[in-house]
Design an enzyme around this catalytic site. Structure first.
Site, PDB file in Angstrom:
ATOM      1  N   ASP A   1       0.652  -1.458   0.115  1.00 51.72           N
ATOM      2  CA  ASP A   1      -0.139   0.063   0.237  1.00 51.72           C
ATOM      3  C   ASP A   1       1.155   1.170  -0.027  1.00 51.72           C
ATOM      4  O   ASP A   1       2.569   1.254  -0.132  1.00 51.72           O
ATOM      5  CB  ASP A   1      -1.066  -0.197   1.497  1.00 51.72           C
ATOM      6  CG  ASP A   1      -2.342   1.034   1.044  1.00 51.72           C
ATOM      7  OD1 ASP A   1      -2.322   1.803  -0.174  1.00 51.72           O
ATOM      8  OD2 ASP A   1      -2.474   0.959   1.452  1.00 51.72           O
TER       9      ASP A   1
HETATM   10  C1  BGC Z   1      -4.590   3.282   0.019  1.00 45.10           C
HETATM   11  C2  BGC Z   1      -5.387   2.389  -0.582  1.00 45.10           C
HETATM   12  C3  BGC Z   1      -4.978   2.638  -2.429  1.00 45.10           C
HETATM   13  C4  BGC Z   1      -3.962   3.744  -2.241  1.00 45.10           C
HETATM   14  C5  BGC Z   1      -3.548   4.305  -3.800  1.00 45.10           C
HETATM   15  C6  BGC Z   1      -3.785   3.987  -0.648  1.00 45.10           C
HETATM   16  O1  BGC Z   1      -3.778   5.303   0.832  1.00 45.10           O
HETATM   17  O2  BGC Z   1      -4.666   2.520   1.448  1.00 45.10           O
HETATM   18  O3  BGC Z   1      -6.222   1.808  -0.697  1.00 45.10           O
HETATM   19  O4  BGC Z   1      -5.117   1.515  -3.785  1.00 45.10           O
HETATM   20  O5  BGC Z   1      -3.854   4.509  -1.458  1.00 45.10           O
HETATM   21  O6  BGC Z   1      -3.872   5.586  -3.848  1.00 45.10           O
END
Ligand code: BGC
Length: 746
Positions: free
Chosen positions: A289
């Protein structure tokens, strides 16, 4: 604009016109596996590390990581230091960025990722709302539209579906998921993957199940917090939807921000290698993530980013979103002998495999077609789908004296509520490229359904205000007095749903309660339309309203969908997939809670049992609950046998009668209780449902089939076990009001 010459293709053209053969990896007729192997052989360790690096483009969906400007990003891409980009928007921009990648030494195309949570440009109901439709085909269609739109705009890959089970509505991210039930969550996961990935043609995109694993268990529903849970909870409650996504052929998996057994999940070898890669035989790739590799330093689990990269790759994690630790430290780690090249090859090979699979080496701009983009985005057809999905997501929680649907006699409607008119509150954080100004507000929807002259509008409250605005209330009261009925849009602004939007208090804001109290005094019927990305605590307002329509966050066609339900053009059929707590202190309150040594008596009287003294054990509205303008009665629950064995199935029949005065749809739900098992089991578990249409006055007998595998659960090692013994079976229109029978598994 910088234009790059596709270096690899240039070299190849020159080479081919002389004597040498085209490299295998550039030959579209070669087997994908052979192309991957060939390319890996040609890559330096730096280039391999580059493939593991994912950078953000135009927007940050996490704390800004000190990213360079576009000029530097394009240089890094051209130098083979980037394998994937996220948040690069549009066919034209992705084409430009892709050109930089193709100009690199080996011409390896980029993968473009983007969060397409519930639509790209045409916004659909939030996933939690969509789940309340209990219509998997509709869900699949919603995601297919999202895939068609985003793929037309250069996106190859989305970071969804989010499959985190959660029973804590304080957590802002419950809006992205499927609610509190693992079995239903698994059905939805599979439908969403199918819709997004289809057959992986250029109208579809790679999907990514997240956030692996058990992000929904964050302590107190507080974002980015610690999680502490047992392995049996992991396996029985959290894993089923992730597993269903893997079984549906999902290409990628995202690590979470949280921990399991004291180890950040991004660096957790048990989860990523032992379970995902070995036990589940997952062949796709894993992406971290946003900076979750770097955050292992903050967790106090890694000494620095180099250590974090080492721990992430050793755990089996692969692509690095935004930490830039893999690209920086992998060459060193390999040189120092801390990481073997075969580990890197495994990770990079999996990423390359999908680049080949999407045809990016053969047609790198297949997804960057501006004409297609223009024709696809926000098309009338897509908006129609969104409207259909939105109507089916609405849950009717209360309808005293059948005040809804609004009758012909209702000539004047006081429409009250800031959220009904101010479009900036319609969309949630994960709105993709949706423009709130394109969305239909409730005011517009009501005007279309009932005629502009029937509606008189006033705001009634101020967003996020803690004090009551007396003059706004006075105006709303005056409008209500001169109307036949008040429709009051309350709840929370869409912007308070999603990541980084945990709330300690999820009751209806005090000024909105005050507004309803004053409206109630007018004696006119009051319809509450509640917009929110989570179940809110409605205890204070239930007696102040004649009807409560829970509309979640419905997307582009929100206003039309709600108005059509109010008008009775669509008879609501949604059922909630999360319990509605009576008080914040009651959270978590969920239907499939575990048994206790001291259960309450049925009437909740007596002493010495598991409870709070001030609030009873029941939610305000249970899982699976939702009313219709009609009414359904369940009768004659019968089982084909009282004994089931491993070689047979059991037929469970029930008769449902529409004894109301409208045609309508009903979601009949089947639950079981494993009476005694080797581990403590939930009091009830959903194992089936059917959504059926019944004309008024019509009865239908429906049948569910149960086999022994439906009665299984997971032990602490994640093995499915089936234990003989007594089972109870329940069928009804929600998890509370059910008919009951029993049988024995031999
Ligand atoms: C989130 C993810 C997301 C990623 C990209 C993160 O902060 O937890 O779910 O896909 O950002 O935007």
């Amino acid at each position: 604009m910088i234009r790059f010459v596709p270096y690899a293709l240039l070299i190849c053209t020159m080479a081919c016109s002389q004597t040498t053969e085209k490299p295998v990896y550039l030959r579209s007729d070669a087997k994908t596996e052979d192309r991957v192997t060939d390319l890996l052989k040609r890559m330096t360790v730096e280039e391999k590390a580059g493939q593991l690096n994912q950078l953000a483009g135009d927007l940050n969906t996490g704390p800004a990581s000190g990213n360079a400007d576009w000029q530097h990003k394009l240089e890094a891409i051209k130098n083979g230091q980037v394998g994937s980009m996220l948040n690069v928007v549009g066919a034209a921009k992705t084409r430009q960025v892709q050109e930089a990648a193709l100009a690199g030494r080996l011409g390896i195309p980029l993968l473009f990722g983007y969060d397409v949570m519930h639509g790209y440009k045409t916004i659909f109901p939030i996933p939690l709302a969509e789940a309340c439709s209990w219509e998997l085909e509709q869900v699949e269609r919603n995601h297919a539209v999202a895939a068609a739109e985003s793929s037309s705009a250069g996106v190859h890959w989305t970071f969804g579906p989010m499959c985190d089970i959660s029973d804590d509505p304080r957590w802002g991210r419950v809006m992205e998921g499927a609610g509190e039930d693992p079995w239903y969550g698994a059905q939805l996961a599979a439908a969403r993957v199918k819709g997004l990935q289809g057959n992986l043609d250029t109208n579809h995109i790679l999907a990514c199940v997240k956030h692996f694993a058990a992000y929904g268990a964050v302590e107190g529903g507080k974002e980015y917090a610690y999680t502490d849970l047992s392995r049996v909870a992991l396996w029985n409650k959290y894993m089923p939807p992730y597993k269903a996504a893997i079984d549906a052929g999902i290409a990628t998996v995202m690590n979470g921000f949280t921990t399991f057994e004291g180890i950040p999940v991004t660096g957790n070898r048990y989860l990523v290698t032992d379970v995902l890669k070995n036990k589940w035989n997952f062949k796709g790739f894993v992406v971290s993530d946003w900076n979750s590799i770097g955050e292992m330093v903050n967790w106090g689990y890694a000494a620095d980013k180099k250590d974090a990269a080492f721990k992430a790759i050793s755990a089996g994690s692969m692509m690095d979103m935004e930490t830039q630790a893999m690209v920086k430290f992998i060459p060193e780690l390999v040189k120092e002998g801390k990481i073997q090249m075969k580990e890197i090859d495994d990770a990079v090979g999996r990423i390359l495999y999908y680049k080949f699979k999407l045809g990016l080496f053969d047609n790198p701009f297949a997804y960057c077609n501006e004409a297609r983009e223009k024709a696809t985005l926000f098309s009338n057809e897509n908006r129609k789908q969104s409207l259909e999905a939105a109507k089916r997501s609405i849950v009717l929680l209360k309808n005293e004296n059948k005040v809804l649907p609004l009758k012909k006699e209702v000539k004047k409607i006081a429409l009250i509520g800031l959220y009904a008119s101010d479009k900036s509150h319609i969309f949630d954080f994960w709105k993709g490229q949706g423009n709130p100004n394109d969305a239909v507000s409730l005011q517009e929807g009501m005007a279309a359904a009932f005629g502009t002259s029937s509606i008189s509008y006033s705001a009634g409250y101020v967003d996020l205000s803690t004090t009551t605005n007396k003059s706004l209330i006075a105006e709303a009261v005056a409008k209500t007095r001169s109307a036949d009925i008040a429709v009051v849009n309350i709840g929370l602004s869409g912007d308070l749903a999603g990541e980084d939007r945990s709330l300690a208090n999820i009751a209806i804001p005090a000024d909105q309660v005050e507004l309803l109290k004053e409206l109630k005094k007018t004696g006119k019927p009051v319809i509450a339309v509640v917009s929110a990305g989570r179940p809110m605590i409605l205890t204070e307002i239930t007696d102040l309203c004649d009807a409560i329509l829970y509309t979640w966050i419905l997307g582009s066609e929100s206003g039309n969908a709600i108005a059509q339900v109010l008008a009775g053009e669509y008879n609501p059929s949604g059922k909630t997939v999360m319990s509605f707590p009576k008080a914040t202190g009651q959270i978590p309150v969920y239907y499939n809670h575990f048994k206790t040594g001291r259960p309450s008596t049925t009437d909740g009287k007596g002493n010495w049992y598991s409870r709070y003294r001030d609030v009873d054990n029941h939610p305000l509205y249970p899982f699976g609950f939702g009313l219709s303008y009609s009414h359904f009665t369940y009768s004659n629950l019968t089982l084909s046998d009282s004994i089931l064995d491993n070689n047979h199935t059991l037929q469970v029949k029930v008769t449902i009668t529409n004894d109301g005065d409208h045609d309508g749809e009903e979601v009949a739900q089947l639950y079981i209780n494993d009476v005694a098992a080797s581990i403590v089991r939930p009091v009830k578990e959903l194992k089936g449902y059917q959504k059926i249409m019944l004309k008024k006055g019509e009865s239908k007998t429906i049948q569910f089939t149960l086999g022994s595998s439906d009665l299984s659960f997971y032990d602490a090692s994640g093995n499915s076990v089936v234990e003989p013994g007594k089972f109870e079976v329940f069928v009804g229109g929600n998890s509370r009001d059910v008919l009951q029978e029993q049988f024995w598994l031999k």
